[in-house]
Design a protein around this motif. Structure first.
Motif, PDB file in Angstrom:
ATOM      1  N   TYR A  40       0.858  -1.183   0.000  1.00 12.57           N
ATOM      2  CA  TYR A  40       0.000   0.000   0.000  1.00 12.57           C
ATOM      3  C   TYR A  40       0.897   1.237   0.000  1.00 12.57           C
ATOM      4  N   ILE A  41       0.723   2.128  -0.984  1.00 16.63           N
ATOM      5  CA  ILE A  41       1.539   3.335  -1.092  1.00 16.63           C
ATOM      6  C   ILE A  41       0.830   4.510  -0.413  1.00 16.63           C
ATOM      7  N   ASN A  42      -0.335   4.894  -0.900  1.00 12.34           N
ATOM      8  CA  ASN A  42      -1.123   5.978  -0.323  1.00 12.34           C
ATOM      9  C   ASN A  42      -2.523   5.981  -0.922  1.00 12.34           C
ATOM     10  N   SER A  43      -3.295   6.972  -0.574  1.00 14.29           N
ATOM     11  CA  SER A  43      -4.625   7.118  -1.155  1.00 14.29           C
ATOM     12  C   SER A  43      -4.849   8.586  -1.501  1.00 14.29           C
ATOM     13  N   LYS A  44      -5.705   8.803  -2.485  1.00 15.94           N
ATOM     14  CA  LYS A  44      -6.045  10.154  -2.928  1.00 15.94           C
ATOM     15  C   LYS A  44      -7.546  10.286  -2.973  1.00 15.94           C
ATOM     16  N   ARG A  45      -8.019  11.463  -2.612  1.00 17.18           N
ATOM     17  CA  ARG A  45      -9.445  11.747  -2.730  1.00 17.18           C
ATOM     18  C   ARG A  45      -9.718  12.374  -4.089  1.00 17.18           C
ATOM     19  N   VAL A  46     -10.793  11.930  -4.710  1.00 19.22           N
ATOM     20  CA  VAL A  46     -11.221  12.465  -5.997  1.00 19.22           C
ATOM     21  C   VAL A  46     -12.576  13.130  -5.776  1.00 19.22           C
ATOM     22  N   ILE A  47     -12.653  14.415  -6.104  1.00 15.87           N
ATOM     23  CA  ILE A  47     -13.881  15.170  -5.913  1.00 15.87           C
ATOM     24  C   ILE A  47     -14.406  15.580  -7.285  1.00 15.87           C
TER      25      ILE A  47
END
Length: 67
Positions: A40-47
């Motif tokens: 697991y690297i990271n997460s991003k929020r998509v709006i």
């Protein structure tokens, strides 16, 4: 109720739809035993925002604020 603010300016009156999602980023590798391991690297929020048709002045203000 204000739910879409950019730099303290409320643009909720121009919004017809709002979606918020979270994308997870993984890195997969194959180790010496032949097993695939996912890190697991990271997460991003998509709006995603749907804007109603607005006049040129309101759109100009919105685009300037986004930039």
């Amino acid at each position: 109720m204000s739910y879409f603010k950019i730099n303290g300016v409320d643009y909720s009156t121009y919004v017809s739809g709002l979606k918020v999602a979270k994308n997870h980023i993984y890195n997969s590798q194959t180790n010496a035993a032949g097993d695939t391991v996912a890190d697991y690297i990271n997460s991003k929020r998509v709006i995603e925002v749907n804007i109603i048709p607005v006049d040129a002045a309101a759109l100009s203000t919105l685009l300037t604020t986004i930039d």
